[in-house]
Enzyme design. Structure first.
Site, mmCIF file in Angstrom:
data_model
loop_
_atom_site.group_PDB
_atom_site.id
_atom_site.type_symbol
_atom_site.label_atom_id
_atom_site.label_comp_id
_atom_site.label_asym_id
_atom_site.label_seq_id
_atom_site.Cartn_x
_atom_site.Cartn_y
_atom_site.Cartn_z
ATOM 1 N N GLU A 90 18.057 -25.207 25.599
ATOM 2 C CA GLU A 90 18.180 -26.239 26.645
ATOM 3 C C GLU A 90 19.519 -26.150 27.366
ATOM 4 O O GLU A 90 20.270 -27.135 27.431
ATOM 5 C CB GLU A 90 17.976 -27.618 26.027
ATOM 6 C CG GLU A 90 16.594 -27.768 25.427
ATOM 7 C CD GLU A 90 16.288 -29.178 24.939
ATOM 8 O OE1 GLU A 90 17.226 -29.872 24.530
ATOM 9 O OE2 GLU A 90 15.117 -29.578 24.973
ATOM 10 N N GLU A 113 8.890 -26.297 22.624
ATOM 11 C CA GLU A 113 9.082 -27.651 22.068
ATOM 12 C C GLU A 113 8.163 -28.617 22.772
ATOM 13 O O GLU A 113 8.154 -28.693 24.004
ATOM 14 C CB GLU A 113 10.531 -28.144 22.255
ATOM 15 C CG GLU A 113 11.539 -27.500 21.367
ATOM 16 C CD GLU A 113 12.912 -28.166 21.451
ATOM 17 O OE1 GLU A 113 12.985 -29.387 21.681
ATOM 18 O OE2 GLU A 113 13.901 -27.435 21.306
HETATM 19 C C1 BG6 Z 1 15.283 -31.132 22.264
HETATM 20 C C2 BG6 Z 1 16.154 -30.357 21.319
HETATM 21 O O1 BG6 Z 1 16.148 -31.683 23.197
HETATM 22 O O2 BG6 Z 1 14.594 -32.241 21.806
HETATM 23 C C3 BG6 Z 1 15.899 -30.612 19.861
HETATM 24 O O3 BG6 Z 1 16.113 -28.989 21.582
HETATM 25 C C4 BG6 Z 1 15.564 -32.067 19.646
HETATM 26 O O4 BG6 Z 1 17.004 -30.165 19.144
HETATM 27 C C5 BG6 Z 1 14.310 -32.413 20.438
HETATM 28 O O5 BG6 Z 1 15.417 -32.422 18.305
HETATM 29 C C6 BG6 Z 1 13.815 -33.826 20.251
HETATM 30 O O6 BG6 Z 1 14.864 -34.722 20.477
HETATM 31 P P1 BG6 Z 1 15.252 -35.812 19.395
HETATM 32 O O7 BG6 Z 1 16.448 -36.482 19.967
HETATM 33 O O8 BG6 Z 1 14.072 -36.702 19.303
HETATM 34 O O9 BG6 Z 1 15.529 -35.078 18.145
#
Ligand code: BG6
Length: 469
Positions: free
Chosen positions: A177, A368
């Site tokens: 990211e 993701e």
């Molecule tokens: C993304 C990241 O921004 O979102 C992860 O690459 C992160 O590291 C994921 O865990 C979800 O965000 P959060 O804050 O719910 O863990």
């Protein structure tokens, strides 16, 4: 004319994704140095402790102890039929201070064993080189990516891991990211702003150093691991105009471009023409060295990996704001939300896939996507997470539609197939997993792993290549 495709290709890379710092724990074992994730007691959106406070609880220090339990955990991923497993190498396990002359053999050996284990269990490793894990020493001594020397240190690390794992890792990602340099430069790049600084100047200058490092890492990867593919990785949850008022529409495009600029540089190979005006208006003057633009033009990403969690809406004049889930403005009245205010929008994924493929015409990898929820075990300790099944099902259907639209998608790695520490808030309570981990926000619990209802569902989805959806 391309053939009309209706199904996921047999080669589709199904799996799951985590990051070393959110799962491994063992924050100072076997020669590991501190990385910036170690200093955020409440996640990367919140305060950062330059020195570890012995009286405070830092969730990443133990995390879910993946460091010692990865074999057990990967066995569960195998049961879910994973074809690929995404994690990061924590830079500070390999170069504890970032500027060491020689790598830490114990750290190298650890990932050697882990990648072997993945292969034994039928999974390809998909490896992020830097996932919010800049070594603390580089932040303290050099000001992190403000300093061009970081390029050299990053490449030293890349060269070491490319040489070591070139035969084991087929898919690499450079910076997780990277466009989160805009929203969370502390977590994303170890950049902490000083009083009176022009924030935009700092962000664009440091990002420029990262762009050069990204391109030179691609160059190295091509030389040292010619059989691998290397992609860039962006946070690309989307944002809609709040209304059809032309000002809302136009400014939303401008907001989106703040993120797409990162993809434009790393995929097209040059700063897009709209950059010039933005920089003038924001008093930004990025120092480049001779040859930088040539490097960026020559070594571009093989594929675009991105995270997609949600959409939000933007109203004209609203400050640009965001967190780990992406840009965030005014809630959208047409869609539901999670307890953390992340709005669930599967059609937004199809929209985003089309938007990105139209723009870049290179393979896309959804690395993701997932649902962070509060899971409450029933009287038998079971978690009936139909809401998670629903979320994944709807997003996978949206991907299938995008495939019919002609989009080339390489794979899908669900975020957090096992409960891990939230990057944004440091909580355990925000659970994404198909696998429950008995651990709470304060660090209590046995760490025992158990399957939620979504576990078998996801296993079957992969087994059937999502044909039955
Ligand atoms: C993304 C990241 O921004 O979102 C992860 O690459 C992160 O590291 C994921 O865990 C979800 O965000 P959060 O804050 O719910 O863990």
């Amino acid at each position: 004319m391309k053939k009309f495709k209706t199904e996921f290709p047999e080669s589709f890379l199904w799996g799951g994704a985590i990051a070393a710092n959110q799962a491994e724990g063992a924050y100072n074992e076997d020669g590991k140095g501190l990385d910036i994730s170690c200093g955020f007691p409440n996640g990367i959106k919140h305060e950062y402790d330059e020195e570890i406070d012995a009286d405070k609880f830092y969730p990443t220090h133990e995390a879910i102890d993946f460091y010692h339990r990865y074999k057990e955990d990967l066995a569960l991923m195998e049961e879910m039929n994973f074809k690929v497993f995404r994690t990061s190498i924590n830079w500070s396990r390999i170069y504890p201070n970032g500027d060491d002359e020689l790598p830490n053999e114990a750290g190298l050996k650890y990932y050697d064993d882990m990648f072997d284990e993945m292969h034994r269990r039928g999974m390809e490793p998909l490896i992020t080189l830097s996932h919010y894990e800049t070594p603390v020493n580089l932040v303290k001594k050099y000001g992190s990516w403000r300093n061009r020397k970081l390029i050299e240190f990053f490449l030293r690390y890349c060269e070491t891991v490319f040489k070591r794992y070139g035969n084991k890792v087929k898919y690499w990602l450079t910076f997780n990211e990277i466009n989160n340099m805009r929203r969370m430069p502390g977590g994303a790049g170890g950049i902490f702003l000083k009083e009176g600084e022009n924030k935009q100047q700092v962000i664009y200058q440091t990002s420029h150093h990262m762009f050069v490092a990204n391109s030179l890492a691609i160059k190295l990867c091509r030389e040292l691991c010619p059989k691998s593919k290397i992609g860039c990785m962006l946070s690309l949850s989307n944002v809609y105009p709040h209304t059809c008022r032309p000002e809302d529409v136009f400014e939303t495009m401008e907001l989106r471009r703040r993120s797409l600029l990162f993809g434009d540089v790393m995929i097209r190979g040059y700063y897009p023409s709209y950059t010039a005006r933005t920089w003038i208006e924001e008093g930004v003057d990025v120092q480049m060295e001779q040859g930088d633009e040539e490097i960026i033009r020559t070594y571009t990403a093989d594929f675009l990996a991105f995270s997609y969690y949600r959409t939000s809406t933007h109203e004209y004049g609203q400050p640009f704001y965001g967190d780990t889930g992406g840009d965030q403005g005014t809630p959208n009245p047409y869609i539901g939300t999670t307890p953390w205010g992340w709005q669930i929008d599967p059609l937004g994924l199809r929209y985003t896939l089309n938007e990105l493929y139209d723009r870049y015409q290179i393979p896309l990898f959804v690395v993701e996507n997932g649902l962070g929820q509060i899971d409450i075990p029933d009287e038998n300790g079971k978690i009936h997470d139909d809401y998670r099944i629903e979320y994944v099902k709807d997003h996978v259907k949206a991907m299938k539609e995008a495939i019919k639209d002609g989009v080339n998608i390489m794979g899908y790695t669900y975020w957090g197939p096992i409960d891990i520490i939230s990057a944004g808030t440091g909580e355990m309570k925000k659970r994404y997993g198909f696998i429950y981990v008995d651990r709470d926000n304060e660090g209590n619990g046995t760490m025992k792993r158990s399957k939620k209802d979504s576990f078998d569902w996801y296993a079957n989805l992969i087994k059937t290549n999502a044909r039955d959806l």
